[in-house]
Design an enzyme around this catalytic site. Sequence first.
Site, PDB file in Angstrom:
ATOM      1  N   HIS A 151       0.838  -1.204   0.000  1.00  0.00           N
ATOM      2  CA  HIS A 151       0.000   0.000   0.000  1.00  0.00           C
ATOM      3  C   HIS A 151       0.870   1.251   0.000  1.00  0.00           C
ATOM      4  CE1 HIS A 151      -3.184  -2.587   2.187  1.00  0.00           C
ATOM      5  NE2 HIS A 151      -3.678  -2.299   0.995  1.00  0.00           N
TER       6      HIS A 151
ATOM      7  N   CYS B 295      -2.217   0.474   9.915  1.00  0.00           N
ATOM      8  CA  CYS B 295      -3.213  -0.489   9.435  1.00  0.00           C
ATOM      9  C   CYS B 295      -4.218  -0.912  10.506  1.00  0.00           C
ATOM     10  CB  CYS B 295      -2.543  -1.773   8.947  1.00  0.00           C
ATOM     11  SG  CYS B 295      -1.239  -1.581   7.745  1.00  0.00           S
TER      12      CYS B 295
END
Length: 258
Positions: free
Chosen positions: A163, A248
Amino acid sequence: MPSKKALVRRPSPRLAEGLVTHIEREKVDAGLATEQWEAYVEALREHGWETVEVDPADDNPDSVFVEDTVVMYRNVALIARSGAESRREETIGVEEAVARLGCSVNWIWEPGTLDGGDVLKIGDTIYVGRGGRTNAAGIQQLRAAFEPLGAQVVAVPVSKVLHLKSAVTALPDGTVIGHIPKVDRPSLFPRFLSVPEESGAHVVLLGGDKLLMAASAPKTAELLADLGFEPVLVDIGEFEKLEGCVTCLSVRMRDLYA
């Protein structure tokens, strides 16, 4: 007054089955991971954050990485649609949680895909990583949702990590930090600081000069302390085996309406 609420979600008993894409699979200790998650949540609480626990999703191994399920801008929650099809059911409990908090709820629709981990907000600038989990249609839909509210959306390439926020995050003054070998185009960011460790690129802004960081980045913590910041270190080693980082494991909601 800014809000300080954070969505979190307890690890699934199937955590060890979570996806890995850019690293070799290692054995994950689910029991230790739960202990690390509890310490992470406690660190948020100790620094003034009210944690809101999303209903568990025990059948979804990656569901602890709750950040990927939703993107917040002001009071609007944009429910993500992961490029990893096996993760799409994770949004169900999150939709309910943000609705209970009074958010306006929007969705990414097919053919768009978007993971929240690909979205980095710095003030009203929203950087979106175009990579394995987020496609052009997803970025277009995010732009349509947030630009009318005053956001400026900037798409950036992501090819070396899972990501965008696996590669870069930002300090309280807006400086983007990253580990150069993992960043596709550092020049796209107006202010960029190179850090010596991959996991040092990940910080959660706790408030003031306090930065939540992984204990696996001591050199970066020392660097940032020398620059006047206050690192708060947590051990998230079991989640790092699944390409997870400190960002996250929560969704920080700073701009909810009173």
